[in-house]
Design an enzyme around this catalytic site. Structure first.
Site, short mmCIF file in Angstrom:
data_model
loop_
_atom_site.label_atom_id
_atom_site.label_comp_id
_atom_site.label_asym_id
_atom_site.label_seq_id
_atom_site.Cartn_x
_atom_site.Cartn_y
_atom_site.Cartn_z
CD GLN A 223 -2.71 -1.13 2.58
OE1 GLN A 223 -2.74 -2.17 3.22
NE2 GLN A 223 -3.32 -0.04 2.99
CG PHE A 254 -8.33 -5.58 4.37
CD1 PHE A 254 -9.46 -4.99 3.80
CD2 PHE A 254 -8.02 -6.87 4.02
CE1 PHE A 254 -10.26 -5.69 2.90
CE2 PHE A 254 -8.82 -7.58 3.12
CZ PHE A 254 -9.93 -6.98 2.56
CD GLU A 258 -0.54 2.83 6.52
OE1 GLU A 258 -0.19 3.99 6.83
OE2 GLU A 258 -1.62 2.35 6.89
NE ARG A 336 -7.27 7.74 12.10
CZ ARG A 336 -7.96 8.60 11.36
NH1 ARG A 336 -9.28 8.66 11.46
NH2 ARG A 336 -7.35 9.42 10.52
NE ARG A 368 -12.80 -1.27 5.14
CZ ARG A 368 -13.39 -2.02 4.20
NH1 ARG A 368 -13.33 -3.33 4.26
NH2 ARG A 368 -14.05 -1.45 3.21
CG PHE A 370 -4.71 3.99 11.49
CD1 PHE A 370 -3.80 3.20 10.82
CD2 PHE A 370 -4.24 5.06 12.22
CE1 PHE A 370 -2.44 3.50 10.86
CE2 PHE A 370 -2.89 5.36 12.28
CZ PHE A 370 -1.98 4.57 11.60
CB THR A 468 -3.53 11.63 12.89
OG1 THR A 468 -2.86 10.37 12.87
CG2 THR A 468 -5.04 11.39 13.04
CB ALA A 537 -5.97 7.80 6.40
CD GLU A 739 -9.45 3.86 7.54
OE1 GLU A 739 -8.65 3.31 8.30
OE2 GLU A 739 -9.39 5.06 7.22
#
Length: 790
Positions: A223, A254, A258, A336, A368, A370, A468, A537, A739
Site C-alpha cells: 500500500q 486492509f 501499509e 486515533r 481498516r 486504524f 493524523t 486513512a 473505513e
C-alpha cells in the site's frame, strides 16, 4: 424523511444507482461503473505479483524464525542451512550494507534480528534457494542457542511494568473528575477488544530484480510503494533514484500492507544484491499470519458521571493498545483510538488517556479504521450501561448524547464538529428501519420465548477523515493525453480491490467529458509519481482524485488557450461535452482536437498535486483540527441468540451512510457492505489466540474464522444519504467510504448485548468482550443467571 437510495442484498437487480445527476456528463462521475479489473479478476486474468512470469535465474527466499518470545541469541550455526540442497546464499544482519533498522516512523524494527529476538516468528536470517520449497526446507536446519529473557505477554503486565513502545498521551477538556463526582449517577467498566487478522486473499509477496547500474526494481504487494523504495534504498545503501517500485494491484490489504510489506521487499532486495539474481519472497499463509502484525487488541476502561436523562456530564477513558514488540504505527493508531473515544457523542468534561503497551508478540499495525474502532467501543459500551442503569432504550441514551448545536459541538481535542448530520441520519434510519415497532415486537418475543432471545441496536459512526500525520495528506498524479484522444493516468494511490483506479479514472474522464473507458490507469510506480503517501486513512480518492483533477485541469486549460488563439474566441466559447470539443461554431471530436493541439506543439501531459487544507494538531497540548471533515453513518442490526448454546444469527441489518455526492454508487455500496461484514467479523467470530509462551495458535484459516456468506445478515439493506454534498471542498463533494462503514458492525455487538440483557429483563448491561463468540455469549448469559438476575 428523505427518500433513500437503497440496495438490498436480496435484490441485486436494483443496484443501478444514480445520485447527483444534474451536472453529470459523459465522464460518469456520480454513476455506477464496475471495477476496472472486474472482468480480468473473474476470468483469472488479473496479474498479481506472484503471477508475473519468472525472471531469468530467479531465486526464492525464506527466513529462519525465532522460536522464543524474548531471548538473547547466544550462538547460531547455519552450516547445515548453507549446505542444503538448492541454497545459493544465506545472510544475517551482518550482511546488510546499509541501515539495519526499517522502522517506518520510529526505530525498533530490525530487518533481521540483531543479537536478540522479541517475538516468536521474528526473522533471524534469510536464504535464497532455487525453489520455494527448498528455501523453506533449508531454514529449518539452523541450530540456534538462546538465553531466554522474561517475556511480557499481557497488557496488564505491560502496564504494571510501564513497558511502552512510546510515551503515554492525554487529551482533555475541562475538569472531568469534578464533573463525574457532582453528577447524579456514576458508573465504571472495562472491556477487552480483540485484534484481527487481515486475511487478505493475496499474501505478502515481493520480487527484487537487480539492475545494470547497481539499483533494484521491486514488484511488491504494498500500500506504500514510496516507503518500500526508501527502505530498500537504505538497507542497500544506495540512492532512492536507483530503486524503482512497481505496484499494479493487490489482492487485498486492509492496512496490513501499509508498513509490513516492506520487510519482505527489503529481504528480497538484500538477497538479490548478494546473488546478483532476481529473488522472489512469498510468505506462506501460516508464516504470514505468524510474522505479520494484526489489528491492535485493546483493553479499555472508563468512569462516567451522568444525569437522570442519561446525558454524560463527565467521563474519564483509558485506552491501552497492545502494540507488540515495536512502535510500527502504534503511536498514531493509539492517537486515533483516543480521537474516536467520543464516536458520535459530545463529552462535555472529558479526559482520554492512551497507553502504547509493549508486548513480546509480533508488532501490530494498521488495519481498516486504524485504531478508531477500538476507541469507539468504549463509549458504545458506556451508552448501553447508562441505558440499563436508568431503564431506558439505549437508542434514547445515544440520541440525548449526540453532538448538537453550538455549545455541544466541540470534541475533547477541541475540533468543532461542523456540518453535523448525525441526528438526521439516526432519525431517518430509525423510521426507515421501523425500529420502534420492531423494538416492541422483540420485547414481546423475549417475554414469550424462554430459550431464544432477540436483540436490536442502532449505533451511529462519526469518523475523522485525514491522516493524523499532517505531511501524509498530499498526493501527486500524472496525466497524458495521446493524439488519438485516449488518456493515460498514473497516480500515487494503490489499487487493492477498493476501486480507486476506477474512481480516479472517472474523475479524469469527467474533466475532459470523455468516455471513462478511454482512460487507462497504470501501475503505481515511484518513477512516475514520487514521494507518494500510503493508500490508507480512507483518503485514496480524496487525495489522488484531487491530484488527478489538477493535472487534467492544466491540460484542459492549455487546450482552451490553444482554441482561443487559433479560432479567435473567448474561453467561454470553448466547451467539452460528449467526447466533443465545441469552439465557437466549430465542433471537433476530442481525438481530432488532441491531434490538432499536438501539431501546434501544445503539451498534452501534466503532473498534478494536492494537499489537504485546514488540518493541524499540537500533540503537546492535545488540541487542533486533525481531520478535514467527518464521515457519518448509522446501522440497525437485529440478532437472535440461543441461551442454551450461545449460538446466534444476524437476522437483519439496515445501513444509512453519508458518502456526500458519490463518485461511483455501486463501488461505494460494495465498500459499505464489505466493511460492515468485516467489522461484524472482528466483533463476533475472528479470535486471535496466543499461548502462555507467546506463540500464535490461531495461525491458519482452520483455527481463525472470518465471516462466511452464511454469517452475513439474512436481510441486508444499504442506503446512501441522498442530496448530501460534502460541504468541504473535496473531489466532487464526495466523502470517504473505505473505513467509516467498518464501525457499523458495532450494531451487531450491541444487539447481542441487548438480547443477552433481556435474560435479566433489561436491568443489567452484560459484560461482553470481543470477539463475542458463541462461547462468550453463553458465558454472559450464564453470568446473568448466576447473579440471580436472569
Amino acid at each position: 424523511m428523505r427518500s433513500l437510495i437503497k440496495v438490498s442484498s436480496s435484490s441485486p437487480s436494483q443496484t443501478e444507482l444514480k445520485q447527483g445527476q444534474a451536472n453529470v456528463g459523459l465522464g460518469g462521475v456520480g454513476r455506477s461503473k464496475k471495477h476496472e479489473s472486474a472482468d480480468k479478476q473473474v476470468a483469472g486474468e488479473a496479474i498479481y505479483v506472484d503471477d508475473r512470469p519468472s525472471l531469468r535465474g530467479e531465486l526464492h527466499a525464506a527466513v529462519g524464525q525465532s522460536t522464543q518470545a524474548h531471548a538473547n541469541i547466544i550462538s547460531m550455526d547455519l552450516s547445515a542451512v548453507k549446505a542444503a540442497e538448492g541454497v545459493i546464499k544465506v545472510i544475517t544482519v551482518d550482511d546488510v550494507p546499509g541501515h539495519t533498522d526499517i522502522g517506518p516512523v520510529f526505530p525498533g524494527d530490525p530487518v533481521l534480528a540483531i543479537g536478540k529476538v522479541e517475538y516468536i516468528g521474528q526473522p533471524i536470517f534469510a536464504v535464497a534457494a532455487t525453489s520455494y520449497d527448498l528455501a523453506r526446507k533449508a531454514v529449518t536446519l539452523a541450530k540456534i542457542e538462546y538465553q531466554e529473557l522474561e517475556s511480557v505477554l499481557t497488557v496488564k503486565d505491560a502496564l504494571a511494568k510501564q513497558n511502552f513502545v512510546r510515551p503515554p498521551a492525554t487529551m482533555k477538556r475541562g475538569d472531568s473528575d469534578s464533573a463525574i463526582a457532582k453528577a447524579p449517577h456514576q458508573l465504571s467498566g472495562e472491556i477487552m477488544v480483540g485484534g484481527q487478522e487481515h486475511m487478505y486473499l493475496e499474501g505478502q509477496v515481493s520480487t527484487a530484480e537487480p539492475t545494470e547500474d547497481g539499483g533494484m526494481n521491486i514488484f511488491t504487494s504494498s500500500q506504500h510503494p514510496s516507503e518500500v523504495q526508501k527502505l530498500v534504498a537504505e538497507v542497500l545503501d544506495i540512492p532512492l533514484n536507483k530503486v524503482l517500485v512497481d505496484m499494479r494491484r493487490m489482492g487485498g490489504g486492509f492496512g496490513g500492507k501499509e508498513t509490513q510489506a516492506a520487510p519482505w521487499a527489503c529481504i528480497a532486495a538484500l538477497l538479490a544484491n548478494e546473488t546478483k539474481r532476481p529473488v522472489k519472497f512469498k510468505l506462506g499463509r501460516m508464516d504470514d499470519m505468524v510474522m505479520t502484525g494484526k489489528r491492535h487488541p485493546f483493553e479499555n476502561n472508563y468512569t462516567v458521571g451522568f444525569d437522570d436523562k442519561g446525558q454524560i456530564k463527565g467521563i474519564n477513558i483509558e485506552v491501552n493498545g497492545n502494540c507488540g514488540y515495536s512502535p510500527d504505527l502504534s503511536d498514531a493508531i493509539v492517537d486515533r483510538a483516543m480521537f474516536h473515544s467520543d464516536n458520535a457523542y459530545f463529552l462535555d468534561q472529558a479526559k482520554v488517556t492512551g497507553n502504547r503497551c509493549k508486548l513480546n508478540t509480533v508488532s501490530h499495525t494498521a488495519y481498516r479504521g486504524f485504531g478508531g474502532p477500538q476507541g469507539m467501543m468504549t463509549i458504545e459500551m458506556v451508552m448501553d450501561a447508562i441505558a440499563r442503569h436508568l431503564g431506558k432504550d439505549p437508542l434514547d441514551i445515544r440520541k440525548v448524547n449526540l453532538y448538537g448545536e453550538q455549545g455541544r459541538d466541540e470534541t475533547h481535542y477541541h475540533q468543532t464538529v461542523e456540518h453535523n448530520n448525525l441526528a438526521e441520519i439516526i432519525s431517518t434510519l430509525e423510521e426507515s428501519s421501523d425500529y420502534q415497532a420492531r423494538r416492541k415486537a422483540i420485547t414481546k418475543f423475549n417475554q414469550e420465548s424462554s430459550i431464544l432471545k432477540k436483540g436490536i441496536a442502532l449505533t451511529p459512526v462519526k469518523f475523522g477523515i485525514s491522516f493524523t500525520a499532517q505531511h501524509l495528506n498530499q498526493a501527486g498524479a500524472l496525466v497524458h493525453v495521446y493524439t488519438d484522444g485516449t488518456i493515460h493516468l498514473s497516480h500515487g494511490g494503490t489499487e487493492m480491490g477498493q476501486g480507486l483506479n476506477t474512481k480516479v479514472a472517472q474523475i479524469v474522464a469527467e474533466e475532459f467529458q470523455v468516455d471513462v473507458d478511454t482512460v487507462a490507469s497504470s501501475s503505481a510506480r515511484t518513477d512516475k509519481v514520487p514521494n507518494s503517501s500510503p493508500t490508507a486513512a480512507s483518503s485514496g480518492t480524496d487525495l489522488n482524485g484531487k491530484a488527478a483533477e489538477a493535472a487534467a485541469k492544466i491540460i484542459k486549460q492549455r487546450l482552451i488557450d490553444f482554441a482561443c488563439e487559433t479560432y479567435q474566441v473567448t474561453a467561454e466559447q470553448v466547451s467539452f461535452a460528449n467526447s466533443q470539443v465545441l469552439v465557437g461554431e466549430h465542433m471537433f471530436s476530442f481525438a481530432e482536437f488532441a491531434q490538432m493541439a499536438y501539431m501546434a506543439r501544445v503539451s498534452l501531459s501534466s503532473t498534478g498535486f494536492y494537499k489537504t487544507p485546514k488540518i493541524h494538531f499540537d500533540r503537546a497540548t492535545g488540541k487542533g483540527r486533525p481531520f478535514f471533515y467527518y464521515a457519518t453513518g448509522a446501522s440497525v442490526s437485529e440478532v437472535i441468540i440461543d441461551t442454551l448454546t450461545g449460538e446466534y444469527k444476524t437476522l437483519r441489518t439496515d445501513i444509512l451512510q453519508d458518502v456526500g455526492h458519490s463518485i461511483n454508487p455501486a463501488i461505494d455500496i460494495g465498500q459499505i457492505e464489505g466493511a460492515f461484514v468485516q467489522g461484524m467479523g472482528w466483533l463476533t467470530t475472528e479470535e486471535l489466540v496466543w499461548n502462555e509462551q507467546g506463540r500464535l495458535l490461531s495461525n491458519n484459516p482452520a483455527t481463525y474464522k472470518i465471516p462466511a456468506i452464511n454469517d452475513a445478515p439474512e436481510d441486508f439493506r444499504v442506503a446512501l444519504l441522498p442530496d448530501a454534498p460534502n460541504r468541504e471542498h473535496t473531489i466532487y463533494n464526495s466523502k470517504a467510504v473505505g473505513e467509516p462503514p467498518f464501525m457499523l458492525g458495532m450494531s451487531v455487538w450491541s444487539a447481542l448485548k441487548d438480547a443477552i440483557a433481556s435474560v435479566a429483563d433489561y436491568k443489567v448491561s452484560p459484560a461482553l468482550d470481543t470477539p463475542a463468540t458463541p462461547e462468550r455469549v453463553l458465558w454472559a448469559v450464564e453470568a446473568l443467571k448466576a447473579d440471580g438476575k436472569g
